[in-house]
Structures are given as C-alpha cells and as structure tokens.
Design an enzyme around this catalytic site. Sequence first.
Site, PDB file in Angstrom:
ATOM      1  N   GLU A  63       0.818  -1.214   0.000  1.00 41.95           N
ATOM      2  CA  GLU A  63       0.000   0.000   0.000  1.00 41.95           C
ATOM      3  C   GLU A  63       0.858   1.274   0.000  1.00 41.95           C
ATOM      4  OE1 GLU A  63      -4.112  -1.579   1.990  1.00 41.95           O
ATOM      5  OE2 GLU A  63      -2.592  -0.825   3.368  1.00 41.95           O
ATOM      6  N   ALA A  64       1.803   1.325  -0.921  1.00 45.88           N
ATOM      7  CA  ALA A  64       2.719   2.465  -0.993  1.00 45.88           C
ATOM      8  C   ALA A  64       2.304   3.459  -2.074  1.00 45.88           C
ATOM      9  CB  ALA A  64       4.135   1.973  -1.253  1.00 45.88           C
TER      10      ALA A  64
END
Length: 698
Positions: A418-419
């Site tokens: 989830e970057a």
Amino acid sequence: MNLENDSMGNNPFRFLSRTCLSLCLAMAMLGVAPATPFAAAISDGEFFLKSTWPSSITGDFMLTSASRIIVVGDVDEKLEENGKTDGKGDLAALLDEPRGWAQKLRYATGFELEIVSNVSDGKASDIVLRRVPVDSVDFIAPGYGMFVVANPSDPNSTKKKITKNYKQEGYLFSANATGLTITYAKTLGGFRGFQTATLMVMNDDDKAVGTHRTIQGINGFDYPQYENRRIMLDVARQFVPVDQLIGYMDKMSMHKLNELHLHLNDSTAPELGGAKNGYFRLYNESKPRELLIPADQPIKDGKPVFAAGKTVYDSKDWANLEKAAYRYGIKLVPEFDAPGHASAFKDDGAGSLQYAPVDRLTLLSKPWAISDSILTNDVGDRWTPSKNLENTVTYFESLIRDFRPWFKSDTIHIGGDEADPNKYPDTIKYINTLYDRIKKTPQNKDGFTHVWMWDDGIHMVNGMPGLYQGANSEIGIVRWQDWFDKSFLQIKNRPESKWIDAEGTEFYYTPRNFLPNNYTSIGKTSPEIYNSYLRRLALYSSIGTIPNGIQYTQWSHLAGFPGNQINPDYINAGLSKTFPGIGYFTWHGADDIPNPVVQIVGLTPSRIFRPYDYIYIERLINVSQEMSAFWVHERLKKSVAEAKDVLMKASKHRELYREFFGPVPGDIRETTNADTDWMGWDVSDMALAFTAADAEAK
C-alpha cells in the site's frame, strides 16, 4: 457474468463451486458429528502426537519426587557447526530458564525435577531427552518422508514435503512404566517434546492442581506441518505493554506457535480522510531520535517521561521480550514498514525523505492532511534530479542498524504494501535495495538471514497482478489478500521462495472493524479458525501450491477513531480464543479420515478432513488456566491451587460479541463463565490477582 474475475478480483464460478462443495462436506459431517465432544473426541495420543504406532506398552509413565530430567548428548549447536564444543548444551539451558518449561513442570507436579546431563543410572521415573544425529537410524520415524496434502481424496493432490520440519523440530516419544524417552536431533525438537510431555502430565487425569503425575503409555512421533507459525500484533496503532506481550508468548508457546511479528510503525486517522498520525514504537536511549517519539508518549525536554505513561519499547523492554521469547521457543520478528504506512518518520526524516503529495480534493477540505507514503522513484524533473530511492534506503538502513544490537532474531520484515502513489516497480526497487544492504553476507555478518515483505496483489504490471514481480527471490512473501487468482502464478513461479498465508478474510482480527472488507471485528474461535484452514487447503489444492507458514494478524486500523475504545484488554479478549486453534492446525495439521457417508461417485469424496468436534482442543482450557496461575503462585508463595483460585476470582473473563444494531460491530463484556476462558488473565486481571496475592501474603 464474467466467469473469470469480477471487478474486485473474485471468481464467481469458483465461489459457486466452493459453496456447493462446502454444502456437500457439511452434509457429510452431519452424518458423523459426535453426540458430545467427549464421546467422540480423539484420544490424547492422537491429539498430542502427529502419529502413534501399536507396540507392547508396559503400563503408564509415573513421575515421583525422585524423578529427574536427564539430557543426553546435549551440545551447543552453534559451536558444533564449527566443529567445536565447550561441554555445555543448548537444551538443558533452555529448559532451565526462569519461568521456562522445566519450571512449569515443577509447578505442575510439585517435584524438584533436577536437570542432569549424560548420566548412566537412569530410573523408571526419569524423563530422558536423548540427542542423536539427524541421519541416525534412531531418528527415522515410521512413514519418514512427510507432506502437507491439500486434498486427501485426490492421489494427485497438491502436496508439500516437510521432512525438514521433522528434522528441525520433530521428536520421537516413548512413555511407559519403564520411563519416558524423547529422542531428538535438534535442540528445538527436544524442547517441543518436553513441552508435549508437560502438557500430557497436566492433562493426565482429575488430579488436583499442582499434583499431576502420569502420562499414559504411548509410542509415537511428532513434528510441525508449517515452519512459520506466526502471530502478528499491530503495536504501532495500539501500544501493547511488555507484560501483555510476554503473556501472549507464554500462551503461544503452549500451542507451539513459534514467531511473534511486531508491526512497529503505522499511521492512524482520527477520521476517514483526515490527518495522518504516525507512530513508531521503539526508543533507543543510546541513539535517541527525539523526532521519532510518538505523539501519545509524554515527553519533557525532548526525552520520554515514562512515569507519566509508556507507549514505546526501550532497550530494557526489548531485552525482556527477547529473554521471554528464548525461554518459550519463539522468534521475534520486528517490522519496519515502508515506503507506505510511514508517516511516523516524516519529522525525523525531514530533508531526506520525500512524501507523496495529497490529492487536491482532500487538501481543499483538510489542508493539514499529509500522505503516509514515501516516494521511492528517481524521476524528478529537468531542474531537480531526484534521489528519492537512495535517500529512503539510506534512512531505513541507518535506522535498522541503530536497533540491530537489540534483535536476537535472524529475521526482519521490511513492509512493502500500500505504498501508493508509488508505482509498483519503484516500491520493489526500494525493497530489493534495502534487502541487499541488510542481508547477512560474509561482509555483513550482523545482517539478517530471513527478510520478509508484504504482498500487494492489487497492483498490475503488464496486465498481471504486480505482487512480487521483480522482487528478489530470497525475500519471503506474506500474502494478505486474494485479489486475483492469477497472482498465485507469481507464487508458483518462485518455487525457491518462501511464503506465508495471512489472508485477511480468514486470518485477520481487526477490533471494532466497520469497513466493508469482511475482516472479523471480534476475533475467531478455535472452531472458526480451524474451518478457515480447511477452506484454505481447498484453495491450495486448486492453485497448486502450499505455504511455508500461516500467520494470524491483529490489526488496529481504527484505534484512533472516536468511540472505538480499543485497549490491550479488548485485543486480548479477541485473541485468547484463537491461539489454541491456530496453534493446533499449524503444528498438527488436519488429519484425513475415511468419509463415513454413503459414497456417490463424483459427488462425495472418499476421504475428508476430521471435523473440529472430533479434535476437542478445549480439553486444555484447565491446563491453560493452571499455567496462568504459575505467575501468581510465584508471588503468593503458597500452593498452585490457591494461586489459581486467586487468579480466577480476579479475572473478569471478558469476551467480545457482535452488536448488530449498535454504532460499532463489536463490543466487550464481562462474564462469569470461566469454563471458556483460555487465558485466565489479561493486564487488568493480573494486576488484581497480584494485589490479592500480596494482600494474602501479608
């Protein structure tokens, strides 16, 4: 209808087929369900050992006041690897740790149980732990060549060879009237065998607490189905005190869970879309970084004030955790999560870390909002070349090195999920580069042998889920979502790599969760988590690969939301009922049995996995509560029975329940039902019990 995948990555046809299969299996199980748990539950031998074999057994094993723990052939395994010895052994030291497993057996029996090495005058009442070479004929168990099998009805089913697990943690077990012998090849194997002996003694009969004596005569062997039997706790968004973590490890050890993954940094939002508050839970007194101290930690003159409350782990705290992990046979796995979930490092990394901008719509209504993702691309622009990748890697390499002397483990987790808005290849470049700098090599002897990352199957690369494309194959993958069936091809294409199944809908516990992701908000019971595992076995069969481990994950996503009063006691109430079930199937697996229903060719499987009711893990609740009382016993200085009475009177026996019409999907309540309370303690219970014990002692 798209029969391949819908917009959320779900396969409708697979859902329908699984539903039909589940109904068939449910109908089959109805025909074999026991009338009562006790009436049809498997024997203690089948419960405690993976396999037993018939032989002439001359009575039961009986401990006496003269019993000893004899360790034969014990060595220091690290020295042995280099062809050296110092005359000392790993197993004797491990068992004799304060509050360790030898002490548990002493409390359970009331006997001194001296640990001695290499004596030749063993008696029938002695426990003998005998180390033999791993390739010795004395260590070859019947049926040697072990596998996890995904579908017992299919001779061509997906399976995974786990002989290595037997060599590392397996043991032979022989108990009868002439003695108890545990044969092992590695220290952890002897340790696991001793754990089993202790549990068998404590579960032997209806003897009074603290006066257990007997193990039923039995021959067998035992070994884990999964190498990584992991629990993850989100201590970043909801701090968990050291004593509570040690208590968790005590219970994990009882169920042979062997890894505690601590998620040390993350972000919370006081409201959806609001400002991100970052928390990093380590504080290094020798190398203090004032700007890393979390906002909920009281400070004065730039230093934490622990007398006013403690929400970080300092070096002494971590040393206590490592000491507890050692005596319980557990590995601590610290996680430094980046480049996403990383707002905790914004101030400390100012000038080197470049955070992603927040979208304009959010900024219009909340100008204070920030992103919690660090940029890892080197694109920049024609005026300002970017060094985002190098700066980010250098920052986290330095931070990890600051804490490396604390960590006794050879394992670390470095995040990776989830970057957004980083493109997936840029995230992978960060993961790979950091891995190269912190891995163990001849030049970097303090590096880590095992490095893990999260998967992120929602990202697409060239029309395929990005997942681990481009990730170094030496990096292990913790898979937390099943967005795309195709992404499992990445798993199969990395046969040399390890992976852990931590899929959210089956293996997540997110207190007070109200988001539409189907993660349980109150935790899973042992029957529920066992059935989750059976569903995963069906999936492993269909995708053609089986993981190296299973992880049960507790998240505190919503700890910062108003009204979501999540605290350590709340977390404990949801976890306590899960440990036994996940411990059982990650160690023992799911045994297959002949399908007792009338066979319909093509419809009913010839063999099925044993239903939960036949296992009856609840047989150990009294054992678990008695072990909890050992801590109070040390303070009370009276009998274990009296200590247990004090503990159970102090305990609130909290449980979580679903509030269907309330503002949140789960709530906590106290009960008077001690019969279903596995822990028999939490932070509040222990404090009350210690107060009562001290008052009694006076």
